[in-house]
Design a protein around this motif. Structure first.
Motif, short mmCIF file in Angstrom:
data_model
loop_
_atom_site.label_atom_id
_atom_site.label_comp_id
_atom_site.label_asym_id
_atom_site.label_seq_id
_atom_site.Cartn_x
_atom_site.Cartn_y
_atom_site.Cartn_z
N THR A 122 0.82 -1.21 0.00
CA THR A 122 0.00 0.00 0.00
C THR A 122 0.86 1.26 0.00
N THR A 123 1.94 1.25 0.76
CA THR A 123 2.83 2.41 0.79
C THR A 123 3.42 2.70 -0.58
N ILE A 124 3.92 1.66 -1.23
CA ILE A 124 4.51 1.85 -2.55
C ILE A 124 3.46 2.37 -3.53
N GLU A 125 2.29 1.73 -3.55
CA GLU A 125 1.25 2.13 -4.50
C GLU A 125 0.78 3.56 -4.26
N LEU A 126 0.45 3.88 -3.03
CA LEU A 126 -0.12 5.20 -2.73
C LEU A 126 0.90 6.32 -2.93
N VAL A 127 2.12 6.10 -2.48
CA VAL A 127 3.14 7.15 -2.61
C VAL A 127 3.49 7.39 -4.07
N VAL A 128 3.70 6.32 -4.81
CA VAL A 128 4.05 6.48 -6.23
C VAL A 128 2.89 7.10 -7.00
N HIS A 129 1.67 6.63 -6.74
CA HIS A 129 0.50 7.22 -7.39
C HIS A 129 0.42 8.72 -7.09
N GLN A 130 0.54 9.07 -5.82
CA GLN A 130 0.38 10.46 -5.42
C GLN A 130 1.45 11.35 -6.03
N LEU A 131 2.71 10.95 -5.92
CA LEU A 131 3.79 11.80 -6.41
C LEU A 131 3.84 11.83 -7.93
N ALA A 132 3.47 10.73 -8.57
CA ALA A 132 3.45 10.72 -10.03
C ALA A 132 2.34 11.59 -10.59
N ALA A 133 1.26 11.72 -9.84
CA ALA A 133 0.11 12.49 -10.32
C ALA A 133 0.20 13.97 -9.97
N GLU A 134 1.20 14.38 -9.20
CA GLU A 134 1.33 15.79 -8.85
C GLU A 134 1.80 16.61 -10.05
N HIS A 135 1.52 17.91 -9.99
CA HIS A 135 1.90 18.79 -11.09
C HIS A 135 3.42 18.99 -11.15
N GLU A 136 4.08 18.97 -10.00
CA GLU A 136 5.52 19.13 -9.97
C GLU A 136 6.21 17.86 -10.47
N PRO A 137 7.24 17.99 -11.30
CA PRO A 137 7.96 16.80 -11.80
C PRO A 137 8.57 16.01 -10.65
N VAL A 138 8.63 14.71 -10.82
CA VAL A 138 9.20 13.83 -9.81
C VAL A 138 10.55 13.32 -10.30
N ASP A 139 11.56 13.43 -9.47
CA ASP A 139 12.87 12.85 -9.77
C ASP A 139 12.80 11.37 -9.45
N LYS A 140 12.76 10.54 -10.46
CA LYS A 140 12.57 9.11 -10.26
C LYS A 140 13.69 8.49 -9.41
N ARG A 141 14.92 8.93 -9.65
CA ARG A 141 16.05 8.35 -8.92
C ARG A 141 15.95 8.67 -7.43
N LYS A 142 15.63 9.93 -7.10
CA LYS A 142 15.53 10.32 -5.70
C LYS A 142 14.34 9.63 -5.02
N LEU A 143 13.23 9.53 -5.74
CA LEU A 143 12.06 8.86 -5.18
C LEU A 143 12.38 7.41 -4.85
N GLU A 144 13.01 6.72 -5.78
CA GLU A 144 13.39 5.32 -5.56
C GLU A 144 14.33 5.19 -4.37
N THR A 145 15.35 6.04 -4.31
CA THR A 145 16.35 5.95 -3.24
C THR A 145 15.72 6.15 -1.87
N GLU A 146 14.87 7.14 -1.73
CA GLU A 146 14.28 7.45 -0.42
C GLU A 146 13.26 6.40 0.00
N MET A 147 12.47 5.91 -0.94
CA MET A 147 11.48 4.88 -0.59
C MET A 147 12.16 3.58 -0.18
N VAL A 148 13.21 3.20 -0.90
CA VAL A 148 13.93 1.97 -0.56
C VAL A 148 14.58 2.09 0.81
#
Length: 205
Positions: free
Chosen positions: A170-196
């Motif tokens: 649920t954490t992975i799904e909700l966080v990725v959904h939320q940040l991917a859907a935001e208007h501000e661009p998401v840095d995929k590398r930073k998102l992956e690093t922090e979530m892991v």
């Protein structure tokens, strides 16, 4: 079938390659139209024009734009499942951190292709009983898989792996959904690093 289900049910399931290509053109055109104009202004006339077909041809496949959006959501879920299955097809890496990275990366890769369309799917796509069941089945399968990984890994320091698996999924799904859907661009590398890092600390206690 309820009236709501009939409202979003596609009218014609393609039986030939040409018909499937037409259906694919409609869905591709709809994704562009909804992204460019928004859902309210994304009319079936605009979708038909973008697809290069008549409005009558569009209605042979879909009764309205709700049914088109519901089909786009279904395909999003199917593509996400395929991406995850491909990522997990081989042998899992040894360290739990690398396994969690594989989970997070596959989720990110399946959600960041078109943030505007994803936001529209999350906020406005109609949910039929069949679609909700598809989501629940996907969730159950993933949680069972994650629990098996946690149960068999020597680095994991959790006692309730059933709840932990649901929490991780649920954490992975909700966080990725939320940040991917935001208007501000998401840095995929930073998102992956922090979530892991967050999930690794959690499972290792």
């Amino acid at each position: 079938m309820t009236p709501d289900q009939r409202r979003i049910q596609p009218r014609k399931q393609p039986r030939q390659v040409r018909a499937e290509l037409t259906r694919h053109r409609i869905l591709t055109a709809a994704a562009h139209v909804f992204t460019d104009h928004g859902y309210a202004a994304g009319t079936t006339n605009r979708i038909a024009e973008r697809a290069g077909i008549s409005i009558g041809s569009l209605y042979q496949y879909f009764p309205n734009k709700d049914s088109i959006l519901a089909e786009l959501l279904t395909r999003h879920l199917d593509n996400g499942s395929a991406t995850a299955a491909k990522a997990l097809a081989g042998a899992l890496p040894g360290p739990i951190e690398d396994i969690l990275r594989l989970f997070v990366r596959s989720a990110i890769e399946s959600h960041l292709d078109d943030p505007q369309l994803l936001r529209l799917l999350m906020e406005q796509a109609p949910r039929s009983a069949e679609l909700l069941e598809k989501v629940e089945q996907l969730k159950r399968s993933w949680c069972s898989y994650v629990r098996n990984v946690l149960d068999g890994h020597p680095e994991v320091r959790l006692t309730d792996t059933e709840t932990a698996a649901r929490l991780i999924f649920t954490t992975i799904e909700l966080v990725v959904h939320q940040l991917a859907a935001e208007h501000e661009p998401v840095d995929k590398r930073k998102l992956e690093t922090e979530m892991v890092a967050m999930l690794t600390r959690y499972v290792k206690g």
